[in-house]
Design a protein around this motif. Structure first.
Motif, short mmCIF file in Angstrom:
data_model
loop_
_atom_site.label_atom_id
_atom_site.label_comp_id
_atom_site.label_asym_id
_atom_site.label_seq_id
_atom_site.Cartn_x
_atom_site.Cartn_y
_atom_site.Cartn_z
N GLY A 199 15.60 73.05 36.12
CA GLY A 199 14.37 74.08 35.59
C GLY A 199 14.86 75.48 35.73
O GLY A 199 15.33 75.59 36.71
N TYR A 200 14.50 76.17 35.13
CA TYR A 200 15.26 77.46 34.78
C TYR A 200 13.91 78.41 34.48
O TYR A 200 13.03 78.26 33.82
CB TYR A 200 16.17 77.61 33.61
CG TYR A 200 16.50 78.97 33.22
CD1 TYR A 200 16.88 79.89 34.24
CD2 TYR A 200 16.56 79.38 32.10
CE1 TYR A 200 17.28 81.19 34.11
CE2 TYR A 200 17.08 80.75 31.79
CZ TYR A 200 17.37 81.61 32.77
OH TYR A 200 17.74 83.01 32.40
N LEU A 201 13.76 79.35 35.37
CA LEU A 201 12.85 80.46 35.26
C LEU A 201 13.39 81.60 34.84
O LEU A 201 14.22 82.34 35.86
CB LEU A 201 12.00 80.59 36.68
CG LEU A 201 10.99 81.85 36.51
CD1 LEU A 201 9.84 81.52 35.75
CD2 LEU A 201 10.57 82.15 37.67
N PRO A 202 13.51 82.10 33.84
CA PRO A 202 14.14 83.65 33.31
C PRO A 202 13.47 84.70 33.81
O PRO A 202 12.35 84.57 34.28
CB PRO A 202 14.27 83.34 31.86
CG PRO A 202 13.33 82.56 31.36
CD PRO A 202 12.99 81.36 32.72
N GLN A 203 13.93 85.79 34.00
CA GLN A 203 13.23 86.88 34.29
C GLN A 203 12.05 87.16 33.30
O GLN A 203 10.97 87.71 33.80
CB GLN A 203 14.05 88.25 34.24
CG GLN A 203 14.97 88.41 35.70
CD GLN A 203 15.72 89.67 35.58
OE1 GLN A 203 15.37 90.68 34.83
NE2 GLN A 203 16.54 89.90 36.71
N ASP A 204 12.34 87.29 31.93
CA ASP A 204 11.33 87.52 30.95
C ASP A 204 10.97 86.22 30.30
O ASP A 204 11.65 86.07 29.08
CB ASP A 204 11.93 88.67 30.14
CG ASP A 204 12.05 90.00 30.69
OD1 ASP A 204 11.02 90.12 31.55
OD2 ASP A 204 12.88 90.62 30.58
N PRO A 205 10.12 85.30 30.90
CA PRO A 205 9.91 84.00 30.08
C PRO A 205 9.21 84.29 28.73
O PRO A 205 8.32 85.08 28.97
CB PRO A 205 9.22 83.16 30.99
CG PRO A 205 8.66 84.33 32.21
CD PRO A 205 9.57 85.15 32.16
N ARG A 206 9.49 83.91 27.57
CA ARG A 206 8.92 83.62 26.57
C ARG A 206 8.32 82.35 26.19
O ARG A 206 9.29 81.50 25.73
CB ARG A 206 9.98 84.20 25.41
CG ARG A 206 10.35 85.68 25.72
CD ARG A 206 9.16 86.72 25.40
NE ARG A 206 9.50 88.10 25.52
CZ ARG A 206 9.38 88.93 26.41
NH1 ARG A 206 8.50 88.20 27.48
NH2 ARG A 206 9.79 90.06 26.58
N THR A 207 7.13 82.39 26.30
CA THR A 207 6.63 80.89 25.99
C THR A 207 6.34 80.62 24.48
O THR A 207 6.04 81.58 23.60
CB THR A 207 5.04 80.70 26.70
OG1 THR A 207 4.55 81.68 26.50
CG2 THR A 207 5.43 80.45 28.15
N GLY A 208 6.37 79.47 24.00
CA GLY A 208 6.27 79.04 22.50
C GLY A 208 4.78 79.45 22.07
O GLY A 208 4.44 80.73 21.71
N ASP A 209 3.87 78.75 22.12
CA ASP A 209 2.62 78.63 21.41
C ASP A 209 1.66 79.22 22.48
O ASP A 209 1.42 78.56 23.55
CB ASP A 209 2.08 77.16 20.92
CG ASP A 209 0.74 77.10 20.30
OD1 ASP A 209 0.12 78.22 20.12
OD2 ASP A 209 0.28 75.77 20.19
N LEU A 210 1.28 80.32 22.08
CA LEU A 210 0.33 81.00 23.13
C LEU A 210 -1.14 80.66 23.11
O LEU A 210 -2.03 81.26 23.87
CB LEU A 210 0.60 82.76 23.04
CG LEU A 210 1.85 83.35 23.14
CD1 LEU A 210 1.97 84.90 22.90
CD2 LEU A 210 2.18 82.90 24.57
N ASP A 211 -1.36 79.62 21.92
CA ASP A 211 -2.65 79.22 21.87
C ASP A 211 -3.11 78.12 22.86
O ASP A 211 -4.15 77.55 23.10
CB ASP A 211 -2.96 78.72 20.60
CG ASP A 211 -3.20 80.10 19.57
OD1 ASP A 211 -3.59 81.02 20.13
OD2 ASP A 211 -2.68 79.89 18.40
#
Length: 546
Positions: free
Chosen positions: A79-91
């Motif tokens: 499980g990886y939490l990056p500093q700047d997570p970019r999620t896919g579908d924002l809906d």
């Protein structure tokens, strides 16, 4: 609050193993020939100055990057939490994003669809829906089922994500809320190994305490990058130190306090060994120089010189002092008495009302802190003032001579596809190239570093670049959203020093009590109500809770 972890399946003895890996940033070697492993029960603090390669290493360990040399093998889930997570579908709803870590969101949606078919269907259609529902419910229960849903809700609540927030689409949430959703998702994922890059960013004081307790009892292995000293002191039982000067990883099989003592002892030993070796090598070279004067002694002289070289070649490099970005905010451009005003600002995202009817006036040289709980609209207000978003009602009114500088916590002011140098040229189009490079050098960007795309920078490097663009802006009003996030202690002190001496106006959003102390604010704006008040010691406790 305690939480039993990993209820859905037994834990394996999985590890991440790295063998002879080399990491590079352009032509610069970050890590050379490093070998280590992360096993069950390892609680590793990954430390090193900004730019040493911590974020690059975690990306490679997570499988989101490739080493320049060597191999990384993984067994079990990571499980990886990056500093700047970019999620896919924002809906997607926030709750479904968390549940997706175990695939439960899709199962629940299919079960709900079949429930409707069972209720409204007849004959073969209803029978088919019943069979599908039974299979889906069996899979749902195998993955933890209703207990897992409750576990996800418990984690979310501990991270200050109430049901109201979980029921909202991701695009309606603040950057801080979205990052906490990602943290909840990773903790819920039941992964064997966690890689957490600055997990306390955007957490309030209670959530940080909960996270410390959670990680202390985590049964898998994890690597954590954090500038929260209390967190690493409490939870880690090993330390990986990335020495940027030696391009090496030093592994300390001990807790944080013992590591600090041992590292200091190691540095003293290296200095002592080098001093002794240099003294012996100097004596050998001096003797060799004398022998070279005699033809019969030439071979002996060469042997002595080789011995001197061998003495020095076998030494570890002595650690040099880490470089620190030199930061001074700009001399503000001339402006009128009140360079920035706002009247009747309101903002909602769908059915979620953030705040209504907020008025404010930022006078020349004034110092203002925006306070409020997570989700109260602090970042949203700065985005409205900075012109990044438009209010639903009301208006932002620029005063005479206004020149804004905006630091965004998610680094949205940087173009990720453009290089470091190109981002700076955009911020200061009239500044000559030599001066731009000089400013970048003071922020530790030199050589090939200036040609890297901003999108590949670590969180700390993005912070430095965003601050560098402010330095050349000659802004007279600075809007600063969590400017000390992702910074090592020395770089953070530079920011605090710059805040103390800046002569323009500052509007600050922060969880960092030290940043507020450095700013010495005159006023606060309390959201979501927009109440304005003079700063007093009684508000200090709200900063860490905000």
């Amino acid at each position: 609050m305690s939480l039993e972890q990993g209820v859905s399946r037994p834990w394996s003895l999985s590890v991440i193993s790295a063998s002879g890996i080399e990491l590079r940033a352009g032509a610069r070697i970050l890590i050379e020939n490093a070998t280590f492993r992360v096993a069950k029960g390892d609680r590793i603090g990954l430390v090193g100055r900004n730019g040493a390669g911590k974020t690059t290493l975690t990306k490679v360990l997570a499988g989101q990057g490739i080493p320049a040399a060597g191999t990384v093998t993984r067994s079990g889930e990571v499980g990886y939490l990056p500093q700047d997570p970019r999620t896919g579908d924002l809906d997607v709803l926030a709750r479904d994003r968390i549940l997706s870590a175990r695939g439960l969101d899709v199962l629940i949606r299919k079960m709900r669809e079949n429930e409707q078919r069972i209720a409204s269907g007849k004959g073969a259609t209803r029978e088919k829906a019943l069979r599908q529902y039974e299979r889906q419910e069996t899979e749902f229960l195998t993955k933890g089922g209703y207990a897992a849903e409750a576990e996800a809700a418990t984690i979310a609540a501990a991270l200050n994500l109430p049901d109201r927030v979980l029921g909202q689409p991701l695009h309606t949430l603040s950057g801080g809320q979205r990052r906490r959703i990602e943290l909840a998702r990773i903790l819920f994922s039941d992964a064997d190994t966690l890689l957490l890059d600055e997990p306390t960013n955007h957490l309030d004081a209670d959530s940080i305490v909960w996270l410390r307790d959670y990680l202390k009892t985590y049964r898998g292995g994890f690597i954590v990058i954090s500038h929260d000293v209390d967190l690493v002191e409490t939870v880690v039982n090993k330390v990986f130190y990335l020495d940027a000067n030696r391009s090496a990883i030093d592994v300390y099989n001990m807790g944080w306090k013992l590591y600090q003592q041992q590292r200091e002892a190691d540095e003293k030993r290296r200095k002592r060994e080098r001093a002794n070796a240099e003294k012996k090598a100097a004596a050998l070279n001096a003797q060799a120089d004398k022998m070279r004067a005699k033809a019969t002694k030439t071979v002996a002289a060469q042997n002595m010189a080789r011995r001197a070289e061998k003495l020095l070649a076998g030494l570890d490099e002595v650690r040099q002092s880490d470089k620190v970005a030199k930061l001074r905010f700009p001399e503000p451009s001339p402006c009128g008495k009140t360079p920035l005003m706002a009247e009747g600002l309101s903002k909602s995202y769908g059915s979620l009302e953030i705040f209504t009817d907020v008025d404010l006036a930022i006078d020349k040289g004034s110092r203002v802190v925006i306070l409020g709980l997570n989700g109260a609209g602090k970042t949203t207000l700065l985005r409205l003032l900075g012109g990044v978003e438009q209010p639903d009602t009301g208006a932002v009114v620029p005063g005479h001579g206004l020149k804004l500088g905006y630091y965004a916590q998610e680094h949205e002011t940087l173009d990720p596809d453009r290089t470091v140098l190109e981002n700076m040229r955009s911020a200061a189009p009239d500044m000559d190239l030599v001066e731009v490079r000089k400013v970048l050098g003071s922020f530790l960007f030199s050589g090939d570093d200036v040609d890297k795309p901003a999108g590949v920078l670590s969180g700390g490097e993005k912070t430095r670049l965003a601050l560098a663009t402010l330095v050349v802006s000659s802004a007279n009003v600075l809007l600063l959203d969590e400017p000390t996030n992702n910074l090592d202690p020395a770089s953070r002190e530079e920011i605090l020093g710059a805040l103390r001496t800046y002569k323009g106006a500052v509007v600050l959003v922060t969880h960092d009590e030290g940043a507020v102390e450095a700013l010495q604010p005159e006023r606060i704006i309390l959201l979501p109500d927009g109440v304005e008040d003079l700063w007093g010691a009684g508000y200090a406790d709200l900063v860490a809770l905000a």
